[in-house]
Design an enzyme around this catalytic site. Sequence first.
Site, short mmCIF file in Angstrom:
data_model
loop_
_atom_site.label_atom_id
_atom_site.label_comp_id
_atom_site.label_asym_id
_atom_site.label_seq_id
_atom_site.Cartn_x
_atom_site.Cartn_y
_atom_site.Cartn_z
N ASP A 141 -7.74 -7.82 -3.23
CA ASP A 141 -8.52 -7.23 -4.31
C ASP A 141 -7.65 -7.15 -5.56
OD1 ASP A 141 -10.63 -7.00 -2.60
OD2 ASP A 141 -10.69 -4.82 -2.58
N HIS B 90 -3.97 -6.03 -1.46
CA HIS B 90 -4.15 -5.89 -2.90
C HIS B 90 -2.94 -6.50 -3.61
CE1 HIS B 90 -6.65 -2.64 -1.27
NE2 HIS B 90 -7.34 -2.68 -2.39
#
Length: 256
Positions: free
Chosen positions: A61, A208
């Site tokens: 992400d 992430h």
Amino acid sequence: MRSFSIVPFRYITLFLLVCVLLYGIRNTPSSRSIPAFLLTENELPIYCVDTDQPVVALTFDSAWGTEDLEEILSILEKHNAPATFFVTGDWVRKNPDAIRSIDRAGHEIGNHGNSHKHMPQLSADEMRNEIRLCHVAVYDLIHKNMTLFRAPYSDWNNSVVETARTMGYYSINQSVDSLDWKDYGVDSIIRTVCEHKNLENGSIILLHNGSTYTKDALDTLLTNLENQGYSFVKVSSLIYTTDYELDHTGKQIKKN
């Protein structure tokens, strides 16, 4: 007169349940199939995929910094590990070179909404706008249409999945969360992923970029997964796009 004992209702119920289970198993192609009454009627995103192939999908992400991106891309290249980056529209507009680098490296880009909002708190029009603005931001840079959507904060309801589908998107969640955003350290990320109870063929793993320890954990994490026999695929190469069902856990199952 001959007497008859009355069978308690709970035993009748148990007997009927066993019959249904046996019927479901007997009438499916393999023991891995899920009886129909266990398939969800709720709108769920795809958490993982039922497959015999020892593959997992790495996802990142991207909504914050880019300071670790070059190193992450280098490590992925070292392991021949394609990944899927779910980006926000705000991040794209601030970091156009990052999008181009991800694309040039052969990775996949997915939609993470425009400004990292809790989608279920929005109206249908606001949800569509979040998805549309991110889509346009990416398309304007690399001229590719995205087809994968991940809701920020893994915050889903029926309306979010339905809205994404009407816009041509498959909704993607994850079955293995690295928790790298909690900044517990390198060893914690590696252990959380590589010893996760849900790690299996078809897992979708959440990481992430822009987190403190992810780049430092990634090389060892990928080596560990390879030693467990896994190889890496993009989410679009993992999921089924037609003739599938989701069970109550969000596992995608191919219809036969």
